[in-house]
Design a protein around this motif. Structure first.
Motif, short mmCIF file in Angstrom:
data_model
loop_
_atom_site.label_atom_id
_atom_site.label_comp_id
_atom_site.label_asym_id
_atom_site.label_seq_id
_atom_site.Cartn_x
_atom_site.Cartn_y
_atom_site.Cartn_z
N ARG A 1 62.82 48.13 18.45
CA ARG A 1 62.33 47.76 19.60
C ARG A 1 62.65 48.61 20.91
NH1 ARG A 1 64.28 41.92 18.40
NH2 ARG A 1 63.22 41.31 20.45
N PRO A 2 62.04 49.93 20.79
CA PRO A 2 62.67 51.05 21.76
C PRO A 2 62.41 50.54 23.23
CG PRO A 2 61.16 52.03 20.21
CD PRO A 2 60.98 50.62 19.78
N ASP A 3 61.41 49.64 23.43
CA ASP A 3 61.22 49.33 25.00
C ASP A 3 61.85 48.18 25.34
OD1 ASP A 3 59.48 51.39 25.37
OD2 ASP A 3 57.67 50.19 24.52
N ILE A 4 62.75 47.65 24.51
CA ILE A 4 63.48 46.43 24.77
C ILE A 4 64.10 46.45 25.92
CG2 ILE A 4 65.55 46.96 23.60
CD1 ILE A 4 65.32 43.60 22.28
N SER A 5 64.29 45.43 26.89
CA SER A 5 65.05 45.33 27.94
C SER A 5 66.43 44.66 27.69
CB SER A 5 64.25 44.43 29.18
OG SER A 5 64.16 43.04 28.78
N THR A 6 67.33 44.46 28.87
CA THR A 6 68.48 44.13 28.66
C THR A 6 68.08 42.34 28.52
OG1 THR A 6 69.86 45.39 30.00
CG2 THR A 6 70.68 43.27 29.76
N GLY A 7 67.16 41.86 29.04
CA GLY A 7 67.30 40.42 29.03
C GLY A 7 66.69 40.12 27.73
N ALA A 8 65.63 41.05 26.97
CA ALA A 8 65.06 40.54 25.97
C ALA A 8 66.27 40.82 24.71
CB ALA A 8 64.03 41.47 25.67
N LEU A 9 67.04 41.93 25.09
CA LEU A 9 68.29 42.03 23.89
C LEU A 9 69.19 40.90 24.01
CD1 LEU A 9 68.84 44.53 22.33
CD2 LEU A 9 70.58 45.13 24.12
N LEU A 10 69.42 40.42 25.13
CA LEU A 10 70.33 39.12 25.19
C LEU A 10 69.49 37.86 24.57
CD1 LEU A 10 71.60 39.47 28.62
CD2 LEU A 10 72.81 39.99 26.59
N GLU A 11 68.22 37.89 24.64
CA GLU A 11 67.37 36.95 24.26
C GLU A 11 67.76 36.66 22.52
OE1 GLU A 11 65.43 33.16 24.72
OE2 GLU A 11 65.82 34.39 26.34
N HIS A 12 67.56 37.83 21.98
CA HIS A 12 67.87 38.00 20.62
C HIS A 12 69.11 37.10 20.11
CE1 HIS A 12 67.60 39.84 16.42
NE2 HIS A 12 69.05 39.92 16.75
#
Length: 577
Positions: free
Chosen positions: A490-501
């Motif tokens: 997911r190349p466009d993933i943000s820090t927030g979305a990464l943490l949501e994982h």
């Protein structure tokens, strides 16, 4: 249940401005690249709550609260995950997709039909109450006024075996629907009849205000079980729901506390007398799901039980469920009432102010914990102290990292002496020798790489062959690989979305703390540092394999394949120096 695709969550968080979401609820003040405020999740005088527009997440350095726009809505507005996603999607003008199987649309239609059937049953019971002198006299005798009856949608299930069935089960489809939502029973001969008969009916609402089940109470002691609840259905799981929580949310803009009682009438009476923070478990002990739901809605939770042995056992089961959820900023208390009393009778005799005084004198969880564990232990003996330590340590290990857990362990040390250094120092004795420098450095390499990825996830795309460090036996290496893989996918993933994982996983808190740290340097220096860290980790993996082969050579000798691998590894190491 239909699942929301990860790609949609990433896109939703990318389109949602967390500063706007948080700022619409909490006054934010710009501080450099970030925004700050006093934390909305715990009381504080100075601003330790920060919101990062670049990383798209929030973090409180005081209580540790952290998350994305989704988790902020869940915690601040007390929404469920799906509701928070739908709220954000609505703001962003997006339609929430679901990954479904071929039956899902039919299942969604069926769920809507079930909610409609339960709503129709609620209205039927309410209408029956209006015409029942017996039920009205019972509620009047308990002091339940018309406003309170309307607030809780209280009704009456008439006597007889087919009143509801005759009114609502007008065809085979409706009959099956009413049966699926738990309103019918069936005897051994297959005859279907009304489950609730001659009972005052208490609808149970979910967190969106929809009726999902019922509790029925007898009006005379000898008329059967005091309470009869709906069976578990596709919509209703008693271990996850709390009676009265919907009404608490409607009555309180900000919920400072929740009071957990045992019966529906306890909740209704407390509301009637102005205690509008009462909820009840649904004929079951407090579960871990209950505990999480309670703390998601209020920082302080009071468990109110009878003072007999059964009440104290119920209190202990509640403690076992909340202990693993006692993050800093949360508090739990236990109030045990005098013999023969319950919240309903107490609040009628003494009023809301006196009941509130009792709550203020409730036993804190820490005191109840040690009081119960030491009840039959003689702390005057070494054997008694050892037994207390044996019983307490596994339970205290469940408490999340933080000041509360540390203080509970210190209290155990004070009571038992276990873990206390010679000379009375309550700190654990310092190790005789420092750990070797090399392992510490190895662990910090992984940590540094993870911290950089959390600052700027896209830097992972500049790494080639990052799987070359797979198999390296270092703490955190699997987490690092997972982060790298996530960014690759997911190349466009943000820090927030990464943490949501990582929501709900044990690594989540540590990752949020790392993400909240402001690293020195800029994107170019971070990219170089990340590259250097991976190169060093590759060298460590090579050395790890060399050590394995050389150890095997000393112990049992190498075959030709092993010898070839050893020669190649030695050549590679020489070129890497």
């Amino acid at each position: 249940m239909a699942r929301i695709p990860d790609a949609f969550i990433d896109d939703l968080l990318a389109r949602s401005d967390i500063v706007e979401v948080v700022g619409s609820r909490v006054p934010l003040k710009r501080q450099g690249k970030e925004y700050a405020a006093r934390c909305p999740f715990h009381d504080e005088r100075s601003a330790s709550f920060t919101v990062s527009p670049t990383k798209q997440f929030y973090h409180c350095f005081g209580c540790g609260a952290h998350g994305t726009a989704i988790s902020f809505l869940m915690n601040y507005d007390r929404l469920e995950f799906l509701d928070a996603v739908e709220e954000l999607a609505k703001r962003a003008g997006m339609e929430v997709p679901r990954e479904t199987n071929p039956r899902s649309p039919q299942q969604q239609d069926d769920s809507r039909d079930q909610y409609s059937a339960l709503d129709a049953a609620t209205r039927f019971f309410q209408k029956q109450l209006e015409g029942s002198d017996k039920a009205l006299a019972y509620l009047d005798g308990r002091g339940v006024d018309a406003d309170t009856r309307a607030r809780f949608s209280i009704g009456y299930a008439p006597d007889g075996y087919s009143a509801l069935k005759d009114a609502l089960g007008k065809d085979e489809r409706r009959m099956k629907l009413l049966e699926r939502v738990g309103l019918f029973s069936k005897n051994d001969r297959g005859h279907v009849y009304d489950k609730f008969r001659d009972r005052v009916m208490f609808p149970i609402f979910d967190r969106r205000g929809r009726v999902i089940a019922f509790g029925g109470r007898v009006m005379q002691k000898d008329d059967g079980p005091k309470y009869l609840n709906s069976p578990e259905t596709a919509l209703f799981h008693k271990g996850r729901e709390l009676y009265g929580l919907w009404q608490v949310r409607q009555a309180n803009q900000k919920i400072e506390r929740l009071v957990v009682v045992e019966g529906y009438m306890d909740v209704v009476s407390l509301f009637q007398f102005g205690v509008t923070q009462a909820v009840a478990t649904l004929g079951t002990a407090t579960t871990p799901d209950h505990a999480e739901l309670l703390f998601r809605n209020a920082p302080d939770v009071y468990f109110c039980f009878d003072g007999d042995n059964a009440g104290r056992k119920a209190g202990w089961r509640a403690l076992e469920s909340v202990l693993p959820r006692m993050k800093d900023g949360r508090q739990a208390f236990f109030l045990f009432l005098p013999d023969g009393e319950d919240p309903d009778t107490i609040v009628r005799k003494e009023g809301a102010e006196a009941f509130d005084t009792r709550l203020k004198q409730a036993t804190p969880l820490s005191q109840f914990f040690f009081d119960e564990l030491t009840r039959e232990i003689n702390l005057g003996t070494l054997d008694g102290k050892a037994r207390l330590a044996e019983r307490a340590k596994p339970m205290l290990a469940q408490i999340p990292d933080g000041a509360f857990g540390d203080l509970m362990k210190q209290e155990l040390q004070r009571l038992t002496g276990v873990g206390r250094a010679p000379g009375g120092n309550t700190q654990a004795a310092a190790p005789a020798r420092r750990a070797p420098v090399a392992p510490v450095q190895k662990r910090s390499l992984v940590r540094a790489a993870i911290a950089i990825l959390l600052q700027q996830p896209s830097l992972a795309l500049s790494l080639e062959g990052h799987h070359a460090v797979a198999g390296l036996r270092l703490p955190g290496i699997e987490l690092l690989l997972e982060l790298l893989e996530l960014v690759q996918q997911r190349p466009d993933i943000s820090t927030g979305a990464l943490l949501e994982h990582f929501d709900g996983r044990e690594e989540q808190a540590a990752l949020h703390r790392l993400a909240a740290v402001a690293l020195p340097g800029d994107e170019a220096s971070w990219a170089q540092e990340l590259h250097d860290a991976v190169v060093q980790l590759e060298k460590q993996l090579l050395q790890q394999r060399l050590d394995e082969l050389q150890a095997k050579q000393r112990q049992q000798g190498l075959d030709e394949t092993d010898k070839y691998e050893l020669r190649e590894l030695l050549k590679t190491r020489a070129t890497m120096r």
